[in-house]
Design a protein around this motif. Structure first.
Motif, PDB file in Angstrom:
ATOM      1  N   ALA A   1      22.222  63.162 -21.224  1.00  0.00           N
ATOM      2  CA  ALA A   1      23.308  62.577 -22.011  1.00  0.00           C
ATOM      3  C   ALA A   1      24.298  63.658 -22.423  1.00  0.00           C
ATOM      4  CB  ALA A   1      22.757  61.887 -23.253  1.00  0.00           C
TER       5      ALA A   1
ATOM      6  N   PRO B   1      20.255  59.230 -28.210  1.00  0.00           N
ATOM      7  CA  PRO B   1      20.638  59.316 -26.794  1.00  0.00           C
ATOM      8  C   PRO B   1      20.163  60.606 -26.130  1.00  0.00           C
ATOM      9  CG  PRO B   1      22.506  58.596 -28.080  1.00  0.00           C
ATOM     10  CD  PRO B   1      21.430  58.995 -29.042  1.00  0.00           C
ATOM     11  N   GLY B   2      20.115  61.697 -26.881  1.00  0.00           N
ATOM     12  CA  GLY B   2      19.610  62.954 -26.321  1.00  0.00           C
ATOM     13  C   GLY B   2      18.121  62.904 -26.033  1.00  0.00           C
TER      14      GLY B   2
ATOM     15  N   LEU C   1      28.913  61.516 -25.376  1.00  0.00           N
ATOM     16  CA  LEU C   1      28.186  60.261 -25.517  1.00  0.00           C
ATOM     17  C   LEU C   1      27.368  60.260 -26.800  1.00  0.00           C
ATOM     18  CD1 LEU C   1      27.152  57.527 -24.394  1.00  0.00           C
ATOM     19  CD2 LEU C   1      25.327  58.831 -23.302  1.00  0.00           C
ATOM     20  N   GLN C   2      26.743  61.380 -27.105  1.00  0.00           N
ATOM     21  CA  GLN C   2      25.965  61.477 -28.332  1.00  0.00           C
ATOM     22  C   GLN C   2      26.867  61.344 -29.559  1.00  0.00           C
ATOM     23  OE1 GLN C   2      23.969  65.284 -27.397  1.00  0.00           O
ATOM     24  NE2 GLN C   2      22.075  64.169 -27.825  1.00  0.00           N
ATOM     25  N   ALA C   3      28.034  61.968 -29.523  1.00  0.00           N
ATOM     26  CA  ALA C   3      28.960  61.872 -30.656  1.00  0.00           C
ATOM     27  C   ALA C   3      29.466  60.443 -30.820  1.00  0.00           C
ATOM     28  CB  ALA C   3      30.122  62.830 -30.462  1.00  0.00           C
TER      29      ALA C   3
ATOM     30  N   TYR D   1      23.140  60.095 -33.111  1.00  0.00           N
ATOM     31  CA  TYR D   1      23.449  61.293 -32.332  1.00  0.00           C
ATOM     32  C   TYR D   1      22.231  61.808 -31.580  1.00  0.00           C
ATOM     33  CZ  TYR D   1      25.354  65.886 -31.196  1.00  0.00           C
ATOM     34  OH  TYR D   1      25.798  66.999 -30.520  1.00  0.00           O
ATOM     35  N   THR D   2      21.055  61.766 -32.212  1.00  0.00           N
ATOM     36  CA  THR D   2      19.864  62.351 -31.589  1.00  0.00           C
ATOM     37  C   THR D   2      19.159  61.415 -30.603  1.00  0.00           C
ATOM     38  OG1 THR D   2      18.537  61.693 -33.482  1.00  0.00           O
ATOM     39  CG2 THR D   2      19.414  63.934 -33.482  1.00  0.00           C
TER      40      THR D   2
ATOM     41  N   GLU E   1      27.334  65.444 -24.543  1.00  0.00           N
ATOM     42  CA  GLU E   1      27.538  65.567 -25.989  1.00  0.00           C
ATOM     43  C   GLU E   1      28.567  64.566 -26.490  1.00  0.00           C
ATOM     44  OE1 GLU E   1      28.628  69.022 -29.190  1.00  0.00           O
ATOM     45  OE2 GLU E   1      27.769  69.589 -27.253  1.00  0.00           O
TER      46      GLU E   1
ATOM     47  N   SER F   1      17.857  62.536 -21.068  1.00  0.00           N
ATOM     48  CA  SER F   1      17.968  63.987 -21.188  1.00  0.00           C
ATOM     49  C   SER F   1      19.303  64.523 -20.677  1.00  0.00           C
ATOM     50  CB  SER F   1      16.813  64.665 -20.445  1.00  0.00           C
ATOM     51  OG  SER F   1      16.852  64.308 -19.076  1.00  0.00           O
TER      52      SER F   1
ATOM     53  N   CYS G   1      27.902  57.669 -29.913  1.00  0.00           N
ATOM     54  CA  CYS G   1      26.792  56.871 -30.447  1.00  0.00           C
ATOM     55  C   CYS G   1      26.563  57.183 -31.924  1.00  0.00           C
ATOM     56  CB  CYS G   1      25.522  57.134 -29.652  1.00  0.00           C
ATOM     57  SG  CYS G   1      25.552  56.466 -27.981  1.00  0.00           S
ATOM     58  N   GLY G   2      26.727  58.431 -32.301  1.00  0.00           N
ATOM     59  CA  GLY G   2      26.573  58.813 -33.700  1.00  0.00           C
ATOM     60  C   GLY G   2      27.622  58.161 -34.577  1.00  0.00           C
TER      61      GLY G   2
END
Length: 87
Positions: A61, A54-55, A65-67, A51-52, A63, A59, A69-70
């Motif tokens: 990215a 990709p962020g 996409l982050q979820a 989750y962290t 949310e 910069s 990937c998480g």
């Protein structure tokens, strides 16, 4: 407490089996809880890292996409831990 054949071992029903599961009604030992801790922490750490990262790397990215990937990292780390423990 007298065990019947079906209560002795859930997997093989063999009363002399050394790989018996924990019988019902008895408290878990601290060692058993500590041995199971990595099975819970490794997938959680995989999700946090997935989750962290990709962020941090991108910069802009989103949310979602982050979820995604998480969740991918969670299942990948859980699967990898399962494969490593089976060997």
């Amino acid at each position: 407490m007298k065990e019947t054949e079906t209560e002795a071992c859930f997997g093989c029903l063999n009363t002399s089996c050394k790989k018996r599961l924990h019988p019902k009604g008895e408290p878990l030992s601290r060692g058993g809880l500590l041995r199971s801790l990595p099975a819970l922490l490794i997938p959680a750490a995989g999700f946090i890292a997935g989750y962290t990262l990709p962020g941090i790397l991108v910069s802009e990215a989103a949310e979602a996409l982050q979820a995604a990937c998480g969740m991918t990292a969670l299942f990948a780390s859980a699967g990898l831990w399962y494969i490593l423990r089976r060997k």
